[in-house]
Design a protein around this motif. Structure first.
Motif, short mmCIF file in Angstrom:
data_model
loop_
_atom_site.label_atom_id
_atom_site.label_comp_id
_atom_site.label_asym_id
_atom_site.label_seq_id
_atom_site.Cartn_x
_atom_site.Cartn_y
_atom_site.Cartn_z
N HIS A 175 11.85 7.78 4.08
CA HIS A 175 11.40 8.50 5.26
C HIS A 175 10.04 7.97 5.70
CE1 HIS A 175 14.56 11.32 4.19
NE2 HIS A 175 14.05 11.37 2.97
N TYR A 176 9.86 7.92 7.01
CA TYR A 176 8.56 7.56 7.55
C TYR A 176 7.92 8.79 8.16
CZ TYR A 176 5.02 6.01 10.84
OH TYR A 176 3.85 5.89 11.52
N ASP A 232 7.12 7.70 -5.58
CA ASP A 232 6.99 9.12 -5.93
C ASP A 232 7.72 10.05 -4.98
OD1 ASP A 232 5.36 8.23 -7.96
OD2 ASP A 232 3.48 8.72 -6.92
N HIS A 233 7.79 9.67 -3.70
CA HIS A 233 8.31 10.61 -2.70
C HIS A 233 9.35 10.01 -1.76
CE1 HIS A 233 5.00 13.12 -4.02
NE2 HIS A 233 4.13 12.18 -3.69
N ASP A 234 9.70 8.73 -1.95
CA ASP A 234 10.62 8.06 -1.02
C ASP A 234 10.12 8.16 0.42
OD1 ASP A 234 12.42 7.12 -2.91
OD2 ASP A 234 13.63 8.94 -2.87
N THR A 235 8.82 8.10 0.59
CA THR A 235 8.23 8.32 1.92
C THR A 235 7.10 7.34 2.17
OG1 THR A 235 8.76 10.69 1.80
CG2 THR A 235 7.13 10.02 3.43
N VAL A 236 7.04 6.86 3.40
CA VAL A 236 5.92 6.04 3.88
C VAL A 236 5.07 6.91 4.80
CG1 VAL A 236 5.28 4.13 5.39
CG2 VAL A 236 7.10 3.83 3.71
N HIS A 265 0.83 -1.21 0.00
CA HIS A 265 0.00 0.00 0.00
C HIS A 265 0.87 1.26 0.00
CE1 HIS A 265 -3.32 -2.57 2.13
NE2 HIS A 265 -3.26 -2.79 0.84
N TRP A 266 2.13 1.11 0.41
CA TRP A 266 3.04 2.26 0.44
C TRP A 266 3.83 2.42 -0.87
CZ3 TRP A 266 5.54 -0.09 5.42
CH2 TRP A 266 4.63 -0.02 6.48
#
Length: 293
Positions: free
Chosen positions: A214-215, A149-153, A142-143
Motif C-alpha cells: 500500500h502507498y 513491517d507494514h507492507d506500506t510505503v 528508504h521504504w
C-alpha cells in the motif's frame, strides 16, 4: 591508476566493482578504510575530502579521478580535490553531480551545492566529465523498513514523477568516461526508462515481491520528521525535502537516452532493480518468478 572517492557508497562501490572487472588499478578513498570491504587488489587509503594534505597524498600517482561528494561541503570538497588533481597532473576528472543542476530554475540547496562543485572542477584546468543522474532507484531502500513491517510505503509528493536510474547504470557511464576517450568537456544527464511516482514504484515492488503493498501519501512535514528521526542534520533534511519536492516539476520526469548512448546498453528498469534487491524488502513468494522487464 584511478582514484575513486565515495567508494563505499551506492554508486562508488558499483563503480569500483566495474573498474576492477575491467582490469583497472583502483585506489579508493574512505574515511574508515578498515571498514571499506572492497575487492581484493583495491588500494584503500584514509582521507577526508576536507583535508587538503590528505587529499594531495591520496592523489599521488593517480591518472584519473571519480569525484563523489555530498552535503553542504560539496563546494569546498570539490574545490580541494580539483586543485589536488590539477597539481598531480591528473588527465581526467569525472564528477558525480545532480540532474537538477542542469535546471536553471533550481535554486534549492543540493543543485546549488553541486553547481558550485562543477564550477570548481571546470576551473581546475583538468579535463572533466560531469555525470548528472535525475534520481536513484536505490532511494526506494528508504521504504524497506515500513514495507517489511507494514507492507506500506509512506512518502510525500505522491503526484510527482522522477525518471529514476539504477546506480549501477550511473557507475557504468562513469566507468566508460574514466576508461575511454572522447568524454572530455561532456555533461551527461542520466535517467531510467520511465518516470515513476511513489505509488507506481510501490505497485512494481508489490508485483516483484508477490504480495500486496500500500502507498500512503504523507505531508512534507511528516516526511521531514522521519528524516530527522534517522539522525540527519536539519540543514541536510531541508535540502533533501526541497529536492524531493522537485518531483512535482516536469524536469525530473524527462527520459534521456544517455545510458544507452554512452554504454551501449539500455538502462535497467525499476522492476529489474527491485528484483535484484528483493531481500531488503522481504523475499518474493516461494516458487514465484519476479518480472524483470
Amino acid at each position: 591508476m584511478i582514484l575513486v572517492t565515495g567508494a563505499t557508497g551506492t554508486v562508488g562501490r558499483a563503480l569500483v566493482d566495474q573498474l576492477v572487472e575491467a582490469g583497472a588499478r583502483v585506489r579508493a578513498v574512505s574515511r574508515r578504510p578498515a571498514e571499506a570491504g572492497l575487492p581484493a587488489g583495491v588500494e584503500v587509503v584514509g582521507a577526508d575530502l576536507g583535508d587538503p594534505v590528505a587529499v594531495a597524498g591520496a592523489m599521488q600517482g593517480i591518472e584519473r579521478v571519480f569525484l563523489l561528494s555530498s552535503g553542504p561541503e560539496i563546494p569546498e570538497h570539490d574545490g580541494i580535490l580539483a586543485k589536488a588533481a590539477a597539481t598531480a597532473g591528473v588527465t581526467r576528472l569525472v564528477k558525480l553531480s545532480s540532474g537538477r543542476t542542469g535546471d536553471d530554475a533550481a535554486t534549492d540547496p543540493i543543485p546549488t551545492w553541486h553547481r558550485a562543485g562543477e564550477q570548481a572542477v571546470e576551473a581546475s584546468g583538468v579535463p572533466w566529465t560531469i555525470v548528472r543522474p535525475l534520481g536513484f532507484m536505490s532511494n526506494a531502500l528508504h521504504w524497506a523498513g515500513s514495507i517489511r513491517d507494514h507492507d506500506t510505503v509512506y512518502a510525500a509528493f505522491g503526484q510527482g514523477r522522477i525518471a529514476v536510474v539504477d546506480p549501477r547504470d550511473i557507475a557504468a557511464v562513469a566507468a566508460v568516461a574514466l576508461l575511454g576517450e572522447g568524454h572530455d568537456g561532456r555533461t551527461y544527464t542520466l535517467s531510467g526508462s520511465q518516470p515513476l511516482s511513489p505509488g507506481e514504484q510501490t505497485e512494481i515492488l508489490a508485483e516483484v515481491l508477490g504480495r500486496p503493498l500500500h502507498y500512503v501519501e504523507v505531508s512534507p512535514e511528516q516526511a521531514r520528521s522521519a528524516i530527522l528521526d534517522h539522525g540527519v542534520p536539519a540543514e541536510l533534511a531541508d535540502a533533501i525535502m526541497a529536492l524531493r519536492a522537485t518531483a512535482l516539476e516536469s524536469f525530473t520526469s524527462v527520459v534521456y537516452p544517455t545510458v544507452q548512448d554512452v554504454t551501449g546498453s539500455a538502462p535497467r528498469t525499476f522492476a529489474q532493480w527491485a528484483a535484484d534487491h528483493a531481500a531488503a524488502f522481504g523475499q518474493a513468494l516461494p516458487g514465484r518468478t519476479s518480472p524483470v522487464s
